[in-house]
Each structure stands twice: as structure tokens, then as C-alpha cells.
Design a protein around this motif. Sequence first.
Motif, PDB file in Angstrom:
ATOM      1  N   THR A 238      30.450  40.026  39.680  1.00  0.00           N
ATOM      2  CA  THR A 238      30.906  41.412  39.753  1.00  0.00           C
ATOM      3  C   THR A 238      32.420  41.411  39.857  1.00  0.00           C
ATOM      4  OG1 THR A 238      28.858  41.991  40.874  1.00  0.00           O
ATOM      5  CG2 THR A 238      30.649  43.581  41.021  1.00  0.00           C
ATOM      6  N   TRP A 239      33.048  42.270  39.059  1.00  0.00           N
ATOM      7  CA  TRP A 239      34.495  42.323  38.990  1.00  0.00           C
ATOM      8  C   TRP A 239      35.007  43.735  39.200  1.00  0.00           C
ATOM      9  CZ3 TRP A 239      37.183  37.844  38.534  1.00  0.00           C
ATOM     10  CH2 TRP A 239      36.441  36.725  38.170  1.00  0.00           C
ATOM     11  N   CYS A 240      36.184  43.826  39.770  1.00  0.00           N
ATOM     12  CA  CYS A 240      36.892  45.097  39.916  1.00  0.00           C
ATOM     13  C   CYS A 240      38.037  45.090  38.920  1.00  0.00           C
ATOM     14  CB  CYS A 240      37.449  45.219  41.334  1.00  0.00           C
ATOM     15  SG  CYS A 240      38.555  46.628  41.546  1.00  0.00           S
ATOM     16  N   VAL A 241      38.085  46.107  38.062  1.00  0.00           N
ATOM     17  CA  VAL A 241      39.205  46.257  37.136  1.00  0.00           C
ATOM     18  C   VAL A 241      40.085  47.376  37.682  1.00  0.00           C
ATOM     19  CG1 VAL A 241      39.904  46.731  34.774  1.00  0.00           C
ATOM     20  CG2 VAL A 241      37.776  45.473  35.209  1.00  0.00           C
ATOM     21  N   LEU A 242      41.299  47.009  38.074  1.00  0.00           N
ATOM     22  CA  LEU A 242      42.224  47.960  38.676  1.00  0.00           C
ATOM     23  C   LEU A 242      42.987  48.728  37.592  1.00  0.00           C
ATOM     24  CD1 LEU A 242      43.476  45.583  41.492  1.00  0.00           C
ATOM     25  CD2 LEU A 242      42.063  47.623  41.788  1.00  0.00           C
ATOM     26  N   PRO A 243      43.584  49.870  37.963  1.00  0.00           N
ATOM     27  CA  PRO A 243      44.289  50.704  36.978  1.00  0.00           C
ATOM     28  C   PRO A 243      45.378  49.970  36.205  1.00  0.00           C
ATOM     29  CG  PRO A 243      44.030  51.903  39.030  1.00  0.00           C
ATOM     30  CD  PRO A 243      43.565  50.487  39.284  1.00  0.00           C
ATOM     31  N   ASP A 244      45.966  48.940  36.781  1.00  0.00           N
ATOM     32  CA  ASP A 244      47.028  48.206  36.068  1.00  0.00           C
ATOM     33  C   ASP A 244      46.459  47.150  35.121  1.00  0.00           C
ATOM     34  OD1 ASP A 244      46.161  46.180  37.743  1.00  0.00           O
ATOM     35  OD2 ASP A 244      48.119  45.795  38.635  1.00  0.00           O
ATOM     36  N   GLY A 245      45.109  47.072  35.056  1.00  0.00           N
ATOM     37  CA  GLY A 245      44.474  46.142  34.142  1.00  0.00           C
ATOM     38  C   GLY A 245      44.117  44.808  34.764  1.00  0.00           C
ATOM     39  N   SER A 246      44.537  44.580  36.012  1.00  0.00           N
ATOM     40  CA  SER A 246      44.196  43.311  36.645  1.00  0.00           C
ATOM     41  C   SER A 246      42.714  43.298  37.030  1.00  0.00           C
ATOM     42  CB  SER A 246      45.093  43.069  37.863  1.00  0.00           C
ATOM     43  OG  SER A 246      44.907  44.075  38.828  1.00  0.00           O
ATOM     44  N   LYS A 247      42.156  42.105  37.095  1.00  0.00           N
ATOM     45  CA  LYS A 247      40.741  41.926  37.353  1.00  0.00           C
ATOM     46  C   LYS A 247      40.588  41.065  38.598  1.00  0.00           C
ATOM     47  CE  LYS A 247      36.941  40.241  34.549  1.00  0.00           C
ATOM     48  NZ  LYS A 247      36.587  39.677  33.245  1.00  0.00           N
ATOM     49  N   VAL A 248      39.808  41.548  39.583  1.00  0.00           N
ATOM     50  CA  VAL A 248      39.638  40.847  40.855  1.00  0.00           C
ATOM     51  C   VAL A 248      38.145  40.690  41.106  1.00  0.00           C
ATOM     52  CG1 VAL A 248      40.169  40.903  43.326  1.00  0.00           C
ATOM     53  CG2 VAL A 248      41.732  41.982  41.712  1.00  0.00           C
ATOM     54  N   ALA A 249      37.739  39.520  41.576  1.00  0.00           N
ATOM     55  CA  ALA A 249      36.331  39.282  41.906  1.00  0.00           C
ATOM     56  C   ALA A 249      35.923  40.155  43.088  1.00  0.00           C
ATOM     57  CB  ALA A 249      36.104  37.820  42.226  1.00  0.00           C
ATOM     58  N   VAL A 250      34.704  40.716  43.013  1.00  0.00           N
ATOM     59  CA  VAL A 250      34.171  41.533  44.109  1.00  0.00           C
ATOM     60  C   VAL A 250      33.330  40.634  44.990  1.00  0.00           C
ATOM     61  CG1 VAL A 250      32.658  43.469  44.688  1.00  0.00           C
ATOM     62  CG2 VAL A 250      34.207  43.647  42.730  1.00  0.00           C
ATOM     63  N   SER A 251      33.594  40.702  46.299  1.00  0.00           N
ATOM     64  CA  SER A 251      32.834  39.871  47.243  1.00  0.00           C
ATOM     65  C   SER A 251      31.677  40.637  47.830  1.00  0.00           C
ATOM     66  CB  SER A 251      33.747  39.384  48.358  1.00  0.00           C
ATOM     67  OG  SER A 251      34.328  40.472  49.050  1.00  0.00           O
TER      68      SER A 251
ATOM     69  N   PRO B 299      33.962  49.119  47.776  1.00  0.00           N
ATOM     70  CA  PRO B 299      34.648  50.322  48.269  1.00  0.00           C
ATOM     71  C   PRO B 299      36.173  50.216  48.172  1.00  0.00           C
ATOM     72  CG  PRO B 299      32.906  49.688  49.788  1.00  0.00           C
ATOM     73  CD  PRO B 299      33.041  48.577  48.784  1.00  0.00           C
ATOM     74  N   GLU B 300      36.728  49.025  48.419  1.00  0.00           N
ATOM     75  CA  GLU B 300      38.177  48.843  48.300  1.00  0.00           C
ATOM     76  C   GLU B 300      38.613  49.032  46.849  1.00  0.00           C
ATOM     77  OE1 GLU B 300      38.925  45.626  51.902  1.00  0.00           O
ATOM     78  OE2 GLU B 300      38.545  44.894  49.878  1.00  0.00           O
ATOM     79  N   CYS B 301      37.803  48.531  45.943  1.00  0.00           N
ATOM     80  CA  CYS B 301      38.103  48.651  44.514  1.00  0.00           C
ATOM     81  C   CYS B 301      38.190  50.123  44.107  1.00  0.00           C
ATOM     82  CB  CYS B 301      37.030  47.932  43.701  1.00  0.00           C
ATOM     83  SG  CYS B 301      37.223  48.110  41.912  1.00  0.00           S
ATOM     84  N   THR B 302      37.156  50.887  44.420  1.00  0.00           N
ATOM     85  CA  THR B 302      37.138  52.291  44.007  1.00  0.00           C
ATOM     86  C   THR B 302      38.196  53.098  44.752  1.00  0.00           C
ATOM     87  OG1 THR B 302      35.323  52.721  45.549  1.00  0.00           O
ATOM     88  CG2 THR B 302      34.735  52.272  43.259  1.00  0.00           C
ATOM     89  N   ALA B 303      38.506  52.729  45.998  1.00  0.00           N
ATOM     90  CA  ALA B 303      39.542  53.431  46.752  1.00  0.00           C
ATOM     91  C   ALA B 303      40.911  53.251  46.100  1.00  0.00           C
ATOM     92  CB  ALA B 303      39.580  52.926  48.194  1.00  0.00           C
ATOM     93  N   GLN B 304      41.102  52.146  45.393  1.00  0.00           N
ATOM     94  CA  GLN B 304      42.375  51.883  44.716  1.00  0.00           C
ATOM     95  C   GLN B 304      42.366  52.399  43.281  1.00  0.00           C
ATOM     96  OE1 GLN B 304      43.577  47.761  45.195  1.00  0.00           O
ATOM     97  NE2 GLN B 304      42.748  47.737  47.258  1.00  0.00           N
TER      98      GLN B 304
END
Length: 50
Positions: A37-50, A20-25
Motif C-alpha cells: 500500500t502506497w501514499c501518493v502525495l500532492p507533490d508526486g512523491s510516493k511513501v509506503a503506508v504502514s 490517515p496521515e496520508c489523506t490529512a496531507q
Amino acid sequence: MGALGAATAQAAASPTITSPECTAQGGTVHNQPYSGTWCVLPDGSKVAVS
């Protein structure tokens, strides 16, 4: 710094994020076989989803 910039900076400082934090951003959640599972943010950074 705008709201998105602050949210992205916060995500970058944290090693994981929730779906939810990923999609909210404005990011997208990707499930990668054998890689988790990974979150790809609009700036291209990739963060692991917990």
C-alpha cells in the motif's frame, strides 16, 4: 515553508506513513497487488503506508 511543504518534508524523511496521515496531507492511498500500500502525495512523491 508552508504547512503542506512541512508535512511533505516530514513524510519524505520518514520511510512510512499511515493512511490517515496520508489523506490529512492531501494524498491518496493506493493498494497495489504484490507491491503493498502506497501514499501518493500532492507533490508526486510516493511513501509506503504502514
